[in-house]
Design an enzyme around this catalytic site. Structure first.
Site, short mmCIF file in Angstrom:
data_model
loop_
_atom_site.label_atom_id
_atom_site.label_comp_id
_atom_site.label_asym_id
_atom_site.label_seq_id
_atom_site.Cartn_x
_atom_site.Cartn_y
_atom_site.Cartn_z
N GLY A 1 0.79 -1.22 0.00
CA GLY A 1 0.00 0.00 0.00
C GLY A 1 0.82 1.26 0.00
NE ARG A 2 3.49 2.32 5.45
CZ ARG A 2 3.71 2.84 6.65
NH1 ARG A 2 3.67 4.14 6.82
NH2 ARG A 2 3.98 2.06 7.68
NE ARG B 1 10.46 -2.36 2.67
CZ ARG B 1 9.35 -2.66 3.35
NH1 ARG B 1 9.39 -2.69 4.67
NH2 ARG B 1 8.23 -2.95 2.73
CE LYS C 1 6.64 0.40 5.40
NZ LYS C 1 7.40 -0.20 6.52
NE ARG D 1 5.92 -7.91 1.34
CZ ARG D 1 5.96 -7.05 2.36
NH1 ARG D 1 5.49 -7.40 3.54
NH2 ARG D 1 6.46 -5.85 2.20
N GLY E 1 -0.56 6.47 1.51
CA GLY E 1 0.66 5.91 0.97
C GLY E 1 1.94 6.48 1.54
CG ASP F 1 0.98 -9.57 5.44
OD1 ASP F 1 0.63 -10.27 6.41
OD2 ASP F 1 0.93 -8.33 5.46
CG ASN F 2 4.20 -8.22 8.16
OD1 ASN F 2 4.17 -7.56 7.13
ND2 ASN F 2 3.44 -7.94 9.20
#
Length: 600
Positions: free
Chosen positions: A138-139, A235, A158, A242, A171, A322-323
């Site tokens: 999303g961002r 990053r 990010k 993922r 975002g 998802d993480n």
């Protein structure tokens, strides 16, 4: 480092044009684009994404970007000159403006979709469309993929603005959360924990409102709205694939959502192998054989990662699928935290419950591994022999995790070379009593193990880590007496360990093998200090750093950056007094310091 890498690093990259020559967009060039996407990347409204591996997105630049920090260590590893971080074209790119990048860099970035499983349970409810087709970055927008010094890197903004997955949000990331992630990634790398890395951090003159905690708030969740500076941190990782990403394509296969679903799943899995596992998986093998090796290698990496997290007292906080990076490293620094007082149920995220607490992370990892295996399984549907191997790998996760944890504790306690076959009962008894004492005495996790690493003569040095009074206790069996007895038992095992090592070394030498271990308490102490850090990124160190940074003062941020990239070092007395101490009692239970919501 190879001679080739040494030669490459000796020639510093000082311009964006030089960096552009390393461009290699494997994801964009080998995977499927969302067929409903625009080629321009102007795609900012929330919408369902039904197929494809990525959506082209042009980042939204932040206004008037100003330099805050860059990772000097990562710059050095990549061969970047430090001056690059403040050069106008570099700042422009990594604050979200791709309009002027030199070829062969591309003027459009990309975001990816994924599915959501929380502790092994599949969810679609948080998706605004109630279908699961709205989950994704999303961002987070990737803007560059390159091969530098024979290593592939993906660089991702990010807070780069809206994407089709933004679910109505703006975002953006704020300076506070960006500083936390920027510091944490490089700190974890310095600790020796696999992680995504931090490249750069820029702040804008623009501000946005975010829910947060009022000063000294004891509220569980944010209780006020505050205006915060917008920022973008970049990053870096070999990939950002993922477990949830694999799940998305597997769900589409199971539900027969479109004709190319199985092909898209196969392509993302093969892409993962090439990006993250090419050194251990031969691409010439049949697909089923590659999947077996992938599952086994990911299991090894994931269990090792969790052992590393607990070794340094790190709690990810929100360890959904998802993480969970499919490459087996730490990803997404939202409501993370390093524990001060040892508590197996420590969790920095107010919504995490016990399932994402410190000592339950092995179980959370198993849930994510089960989700990973579920995602791969459709590719083995007709391979009965391989399915049997696959089932054995999945079922063996808990045993491998148990072994990793045992190895980790043995190293932390100085027993890496102890012959457990002969001393298992004494070791188990010592470990059980330590667990009880650490909880009852409210021990600072980091300080305790660092002081223990000096192999003290008595418990006096260990008391630096105690939040509770040793006089507390029932009857004659006070905590003081129990700690003394425990230290005596631990030292007995240390001496036994030295004897075991000496015996092993004697055998090894007679066989002309170069096998050795520490043969004195001094050598064991040295080994332990390489496992047990002295400095940890505690939240109450970070808070004043980002508060000052919001006012344009980055001095404390840069000091933290320097200290936290040397976590095992013995630094100056002033640094020790400032960063090697117990948490002040008035900071316990304070929102934004002792606990966080997902709005972090």
């Amino acid at each position: 480092m190879s001679n080739r890498q040494s030669q490459q690093n000796s020639v510093k990259i000082t311009t964006l044009t030089q960096l552009a020559s390393s461009a290699s967009y494997s994801l964009l060039d080998t995977l499927h684009r969302d067929p409903d996407a625009t080629s321009s990347g102007i795609d900012y409204q929330p919408r369902q994404v039904f197929s494809g591996h990525y959506v082209p997105v042009r980042p939204t630049p932040i206004a008037n970007p100003k330099y805050v920090a860059h990772s000097k260590n990562l710059f050095l590893e990549l061969g970047f000159d430090d001056s690059l971080a403040t050069s106008p074209d570099f700042v422009r790119l990594f604050s979200g403006d791709l309009s002027q990048v030199p070829e062969p860099m591309r003027q459009v970035g990309w975001s990816t979709g994924y599915a959501l499983s929380i502790y092994g349970t599949e969810y679609i409810q948080q998706c605004p469309f109630q279908t699961g087709n709205g989950y994704g970055d999303g961002r987070a927008i990737s803007v560059f993929e390159a091969v530098i010094n024979d290593q592939r890197w993906e660089m991702q903004l990010k807070g780069g603005g809206r994407t089709p997955y933004c679910r109505g949000a703006d975002g953006r990331a704020v300076l506070r959360s960006s500083i936390r992630e920027f510091l944490a990634q490089e700190h974890m790398h310095a600790l020796g924990v696999p992680t995504s890395r931090s490249l750069s951090l820029y702040v804008s003159t623009d501000k946005v409102q975010r829910p947060w905690y009022s000063e000294d708030s004891r509220s569980e969740n944010p209780d006020i709205l505050i205006s915060e500076p917008v920022a973008i941190t970049t990053r870096v990782a070999p990939s950002f694939i993922r477990v949830g990403q694999l799940e998305l394509f597997a769900r589409r296969v199971r539900h027969q959502e479109h004709a190319n679903a199985l092909q898209e799943l196969e392509k993302i899995v093969l892409h993962l192998i090439q990006r993250e596992y090419a050194d251990v998986i031969d691409k010439e093998l049949p697909l089923a054989a590659q999947i077996i090796l992938l599952a086994k290698e990911f299991r090894s990496r994931l269990t090792s990662l969790i052992g590393q997290w607990i070794r340094v007292g790190f709690c990810q906080g929100n360890f959904n699928s998802d993480n969970c990076a499919a490459g087996g490293y730490t990803l997404d620094y939202g409501p993370f935290g390093f524990c001060d007082v040892f508590d197996p149920q420590y969790s920095p995220w107010t919504g995490g419950g016990l399932h994402f607490s410190l000592m339950n992370q092995p179980n959370a990892a198993q849930k994510n591994f089960d989700s990973f295996c579920s995602a791969l399984r459709p590719l083995l549907s007709d391979e009965h022999d391989f399915l049997r191997q696959f089932d054995e790998i999945q079922e063996g996760f808990s045993n491998v995790m148990h072994t990793q944890m045992n190895t980790m504790w043995a190293k932390k306690l100085g027993f890496e070379h102890l012959n457990m076959n002969n001393h298992q009962q004494l070791y188990n008894s010592m470990l059980s009593e330590l667990d009880k004492l650490m909880k009852q005495t409210k021990v600072d996790y980091t300080i305790f193990f660092r002081e223990l690493s000096s192999i003290p003569d008595d418990i006096t040095p260990l008391q630096k880590s105690f939040y509770s009074d040793l006089a507390e206790g029932a009857g004659e069996q006070t905590l003081n007496h129990r700690w003394k007895a425990w230290l005596d038992d631990w030292k007995v095992l240390i001496n036994i360990s030295i004897s075991d090592i000496s015996c092993d070394n004697s055998i090894a030498n007679s066989a002309n093998n170069n096998v050795s271990g520490p043969q004195s308490t001094k050598e064991i102490s040295t080994h332990m200090k390489l496992v047990n850090p002295k400095y940890i990124l505690r939240e109450w160190f970070v808070v004043p750093a980002y508060q000052q940074a919001a006012e344009g003062n980055y001095e404390l941020l840069h000091e933290l950056q320097d200290v936290m990239t040397q976590p095992y070092a013995e630094l100056s007395k002033d640094i020790e007094e400032k960063y090697y101490r117990l948490k002040p009692t008035q900071l316990f239970e304070v929102g934004g310091v002792s606990h966080l919501s997902c709005s972090s």
